[in-house]
Design an enzyme around this catalytic site. Sequence first.
Site, PDB file in Angstrom:
ATOM      1  N   GLN A  29     130.397  23.962 -86.806  1.00  0.00           N
ATOM      2  CA  GLN A  29     130.392  22.540 -87.543  1.00  0.00           C
ATOM      3  C   GLN A  29     129.131  22.336 -88.156  1.00  0.00           C
ATOM      4  OE1 GLN A  29     132.494  20.379 -87.622  1.00  0.00           O
ATOM      5  NE2 GLN A  29     134.145  21.622 -86.813  1.00  0.00           N
ATOM      6  N   SER A  30     128.515  23.257 -88.704  1.00  0.00           N
ATOM      7  CA  SER A  30     127.458  23.176 -89.786  1.00  0.00           C
ATOM      8  C   SER A  30     127.410  22.166 -90.827  1.00  0.00           C
ATOM      9  CB  SER A  30     126.923  24.324 -90.293  1.00  0.00           C
ATOM     10  OG  SER A  30     125.727  24.144 -91.220  1.00  0.00           O
TER      11      SER A  30
END
Length: 343
Positions: free
Chosen positions: A80-81
């Site tokens: 989930q960068s």
Amino acid sequence: MQPYPSQLRDLPRYPLAFLPTPIQRLDRLSASLNGPTLLIKRDDQTGLATGGNKARKLEYLIGSALAEGADCVITAGATQSNHARQTAAAARAAGLEPYLILYAPGGSTPPQLTGNLLLSHILGAHIHWVGTRSVDAYNEAIRWKAEQLTRAGHRPYVIPYGGSSARGIMGYVDAMFELAEQIQTGVATRPDVIAFSTSSGGTQAGMLLGGHLAGLDGIRLLGISVDERAEDLRPTVEALTRQGAELLGVELPDITQLIEIHDNYIGQGYAVVGEPERKAIQLLATTEGILVDPVYTGRALAGLIDLIKKGLLAPVATILFWHTGGDAAIFAFSEVVNPSSAP
Ligand SMILES: *Cc1c(COP(=O)(O)O)cnc(C)c1O
């Protein structure tokens, strides 16, 4: 206010972010805590496929990539960068191909296409999955990808994990001049403390260097670590600050005493949502109608609230919470409202 450094003005920069970001008062949150005056700087509103702190760094990183004649960029991050999603958007805005190295358990495509990962797909990023979440593993995969692309006739520009390089941190050197001007023009009162989420150290390093150059030395910079131990992160922040000063050709006094990192809010680790961030996210949402994310800004806010409640920051009149973004990740964490839905 100190003059804007000409060396900073001369660096290649590609406009991507909506700047200056607004500063608001959080009077309802402040009242609910019986706390000092609270301000929030809205770097969640920088734009670039929903905003966040990486937009500021990417202006200098993409500027540098274009100056070097690159045709694609490579970076790395977690599933989930936010950084990966903003890099993909920045690359597209500048006509470059985005390549992302992303971590997922097992090193294969995760089942849930949501949040930042969904946005990176929409942005057409080329994604390579790795099964180890460490800065070393990321950097190794980035090197491998860069060689592969170079062999295929491309000109890749490597953006390190978190966008934290001497160039990247210039985004937050510039941001401190932006803040100094907002203070000077009465947009905000001068805070005693700036609290923010710290992880790869670039934001903190840029704030340290920029605060010094912009004449904001007296303001305490309080980094709340989301995953790293203070003793591990401190040398990274120091090295980045020095590299940034070198890039600008400016003298830097001893800054070691000014690197403040709180690492007692890490809980069960990176991206594991605990009760403190759950409460902090809901408190800000219900008192102010403002969203913070469970991985970075919610954790930082939870830390700040704890420090205020325990009176550990006293006496301070004004605290500025620097909202570094992360909104897109919220959709991947239903456990913020429903703890039993945690993976
Ligand atoms: C990357 C990130 C941070 C941490 O910034 P660093 O420069 O890596 O320390 C904080 N908040 C959000 C939302 C981020 O995406």
